[in-house]
Design a protein around this motif. Sequence first.
Motif, PDB file in Angstrom:
ATOM      1  N   PRO A 101       0.806  -1.225   0.000  1.00 55.18           N
ATOM      2  CA  PRO A 101       0.000   0.000   0.000  1.00 55.18           C
ATOM      3  C   PRO A 101       0.836   1.271   0.000  1.00 55.18           C
ATOM      4  CG  PRO A 101      -0.805  -1.570   1.642  1.00 55.18           C
ATOM      5  CD  PRO A 101       0.522  -2.071   1.174  1.00 55.18           C
ATOM      6  N   ALA A 102       2.037   1.218   0.584  1.00 55.38           N
ATOM      7  CA  ALA A 102       2.865   2.414   0.667  1.00 55.38           C
ATOM      8  C   ALA A 102       3.362   2.875  -0.698  1.00 55.38           C
ATOM      9  CB  ALA A 102       4.047   2.160   1.597  1.00 55.38           C
ATOM     10  N   HIS A 103       3.393   1.970  -1.664  1.00 54.38           N
ATOM     11  CA  HIS A 103       3.882   2.312  -2.996  1.00 54.38           C
ATOM     12  C   HIS A 103       2.842   1.978  -4.071  1.00 54.38           C
ATOM     13  CE1 HIS A 103       7.575   1.823  -0.552  1.00 54.38           C
ATOM     14  NE2 HIS A 103       7.956   2.878  -1.244  1.00 54.38           N
ATOM     15  N   SER A 104       1.579   2.043  -3.684  1.00 51.71           N
ATOM     16  CA  SER A 104       0.473   1.792  -4.607  1.00 51.71           C
ATOM     17  C   SER A 104      -0.582   2.877  -4.422  1.00 51.71           C
ATOM     18  CB  SER A 104      -0.164   0.416  -4.349  1.00 51.71           C
ATOM     19  OG  SER A 104       0.786  -0.625  -4.462  1.00 51.71           O
ATOM     20  N   THR A 123      -7.120   5.607   0.786  1.00 55.49           N
ATOM     21  CA  THR A 123      -5.827   5.585   1.475  1.00 55.49           C
ATOM     22  C   THR A 123      -5.574   4.323   2.282  1.00 55.49           C
ATOM     23  OG1 THR A 123      -6.793   6.733   3.388  1.00 55.49           O
ATOM     24  CG2 THR A 123      -5.844   8.107   1.645  1.00 55.49           C
ATOM     25  N   ASP A 124      -6.568   3.450   2.405  1.00 53.51           N
ATOM     26  CA  ASP A 124      -6.432   2.272   3.266  1.00 53.51           C
ATOM     27  C   ASP A 124      -6.918   1.045   2.493  1.00 53.51           C
ATOM     28  OD1 ASP A 124      -6.188   0.490   5.328  1.00 53.51           O
ATOM     29  OD2 ASP A 124      -7.675   1.438   6.639  1.00 53.51           O
ATOM     30  N   PHE A 125      -5.979   0.180   2.095  1.00 57.28           N
ATOM     31  CA  PHE A 125      -6.353  -0.992   1.301  1.00 57.28           C
ATOM     32  C   PHE A 125      -5.282  -2.064   1.418  1.00 57.28           C
ATOM     33  CE2 PHE A 125      -4.364   2.292  -1.284  1.00 57.28           C
ATOM     34  CZ  PHE A 125      -3.293   1.626  -1.863  1.00 57.28           C
ATOM     35  N   SER A 126      -5.628  -3.262   1.033  1.00 60.38           N
ATOM     36  CA  SER A 126      -4.680  -4.383   1.030  1.00 60.38           C
ATOM     37  C   SER A 126      -5.076  -5.335  -0.090  1.00 60.38           C
ATOM     38  CB  SER A 126      -4.681  -5.114   2.377  1.00 60.38           C
ATOM     39  OG  SER A 126      -5.974  -5.635   2.660  1.00 60.38           O
ATOM     40  N   GLY A 127      -4.157  -6.201  -0.484  1.00 60.51           N
ATOM     41  CA  GLY A 127      -4.481  -7.122  -1.563  1.00 60.51           C
ATOM     42  C   GLY A 127      -3.420  -8.178  -1.766  1.00 60.51           C
ATOM     43  N   ASP A 260      -2.529   1.990  -9.617  1.00 60.74           N
ATOM     44  CA  ASP A 260      -1.093   1.820  -9.826  1.00 60.74           C
ATOM     45  C   ASP A 260      -0.579   0.991  -8.664  1.00 60.74           C
ATOM     46  OD1 ASP A 260      -0.139   3.387 -12.234  1.00 60.74           O
ATOM     47  OD2 ASP A 260      -1.344   4.900 -11.215  1.00 60.74           O
ATOM     48  N   VAL A 261      -0.107  -0.207  -8.972  1.00 61.42           N
ATOM     49  CA  VAL A 261       0.152  -1.200  -7.935  1.00 61.42           C
ATOM     50  C   VAL A 261       1.588  -1.687  -7.985  1.00 61.42           C
ATOM     51  CG1 VAL A 261      -0.427  -3.537  -7.146  1.00 61.42           C
ATOM     52  CG2 VAL A 261      -2.248  -1.965  -7.861  1.00 61.42           C
ATOM     53  N   GLN A 262       2.218  -1.743  -6.809  1.00 60.08           N
ATOM     54  CA  GLN A 262       3.448  -2.496  -6.636  1.00 60.08           C
ATOM     55  C   GLN A 262       3.136  -3.678  -5.722  1.00 60.08           C
ATOM     56  OE1 GLN A 262       7.104  -0.630  -5.479  1.00 60.08           O
ATOM     57  NE2 GLN A 262       6.809   1.123  -6.849  1.00 60.08           N
ATOM     58  N   ALA A 263       3.591  -4.855  -6.114  1.00 60.91           N
ATOM     59  CA  ALA A 263       3.393  -6.056  -5.315  1.00 60.91           C
ATOM     60  C   ALA A 263       4.747  -6.659  -4.978  1.00 60.91           C
ATOM     61  CB  ALA A 263       2.534  -7.070  -6.061  1.00 60.91           C
ATOM     62  N   VAL A 264       4.886  -7.127  -3.740  1.00 59.77           N
ATOM     63  CA  VAL A 264       6.130  -7.709  -3.250  1.00 59.77           C
ATOM     64  C   VAL A 264       6.023  -9.225  -3.298  1.00 59.77           C
ATOM     65  CG1 VAL A 264       7.733  -7.838  -1.310  1.00 59.77           C
ATOM     66  CG2 VAL A 264       6.439  -5.736  -1.732  1.00 59.77           C
ATOM     67  N   VAL A 268       3.340 -11.382   2.371  1.00 64.20           N
ATOM     68  CA  VAL A 268       3.725 -10.362   3.353  1.00 64.20           C
ATOM     69  C   VAL A 268       2.491  -9.950   4.143  1.00 64.20           C
ATOM     70  CG1 VAL A 268       4.713  -8.066   3.672  1.00 64.20           C
ATOM     71  CG2 VAL A 268       5.513  -9.536   1.808  1.00 64.20           C
ATOM     72  N   PRO A 269       2.548  -9.951   5.492  1.00 65.21           N
ATOM     73  CA  PRO A 269       1.386  -9.535   6.279  1.00 65.21           C
ATOM     74  C   PRO A 269       0.980  -8.113   5.951  1.00 65.21           C
ATOM     75  CG  PRO A 269       3.058 -10.565   7.670  1.00 65.21           C
ATOM     76  CD  PRO A 269       3.685 -10.347   6.312  1.00 65.21           C
ATOM     77  N   ALA A 270      -0.335  -7.879   5.923  1.00 66.57           N
ATOM     78  CA  ALA A 270      -0.844  -6.530   5.643  1.00 66.57           C
ATOM     79  C   ALA A 270      -0.417  -5.577   6.740  1.00 66.57           C
ATOM     80  CB  ALA A 270      -2.362  -6.565   5.509  1.00 66.57           C
ATOM     81  N   MET A 271      -0.068  -4.347   6.343  1.00 73.84           N
ATOM     82  CA  MET A 271       0.288  -3.318   7.312  1.00 73.84           C
ATOM     83  C   MET A 271      -0.943  -2.873   8.079  1.00 73.84           C
ATOM     84  SD  MET A 271       2.951  -0.997   5.146  1.00 73.84           S
ATOM     85  CE  MET A 271       4.435  -1.716   4.396  1.00 73.84           C
ATOM     86  N   GLN A 272      -0.783  -2.646   9.370  1.00 75.31           N
ATOM     87  CA  GLN A 272      -1.876  -2.188  10.206  1.00 75.31           C
ATOM     88  C   GLN A 272      -1.845  -0.671  10.308  1.00 75.31           C
ATOM     89  OE1 GLN A 272      -4.154  -4.389  11.313  1.00 75.31           O
ATOM     90  NE2 GLN A 272      -2.985  -5.939  10.179  1.00 75.31           N
TER      91      GLN A 272
END
Length: 272
Positions: A101-104, A123-127, A260-264, A268-272
Amino acid sequence: MGLRAQVRTRDGWAVQHAVVTVTDMTGTQVLRAAADEDGTVRTDGSLAAGAYTVIVTAVGYAPAASTALVTASGRIEGGQIVLARQGGVELPPPGVWSLDPAHSSVGAVAQHLGISSVHGRFTDFSGRIDIAEDVSRSRVDAVIRAAGIDTGNAMRDKHLRSADFLDVDRYPEISYSSTALVPAGPDRWTVHGELTMHGVSRPVALDLSYLGTGPDPWGGVRAAFHATAELRRDDFAMNYNQVVQAGISAIGTTLRVELDVQAVQGDVPAMQ
């Protein structure tokens, strides 16, 4: 050693499930071997001097064939053999990829007063993206917190969170789950899936472009994507439509979604 070769994608990733078959000029199979986890094929023994055909196959990739000339050494040095995705399009190597999310960014654009556009973002999402060996069976799943809408105007954002639009108290999450992945051209895919928003589920197709894969400064591997879609508010029971004059609506009924998505690489656990 009869054969040594490395099977790779265009991005340099190992094709672990590749199979290399060698035939002589009569079409008789003289050697067959599978690649290891590094995409490397090695066989023992030696081959008689002469010309051979080397055929490399893997599920989801276009087969590659070449001619090899064996001399007195009795071996084929295949070097690096590059396989292209079936249909000419590429995706990252198989496995789990976690959205960063920090780079998407998850954005939406709506027409305002019929003359300009309002840009917003969540501003708050995960995937998570699961790339399968058979690329068509890959999956995309994402969750967006609806209250994270931000258009740069606090009063407007409050209205968008209200029951007139997203109704975030009743429907706190927007979710998307893919159902199919279909090639649409070089480095492009159509993602078919179901979007659930405001308590309503509808089929939504994403136009997806794969932008490439590479290492990051933190020792990980990242893949980048860009995706777009078009939604109609009334498809999701968001029918608020103030008319300001002469039939012109304050807010357009169509939304253009831009991702616009960056995936690692990795789970990786979702950021809280």
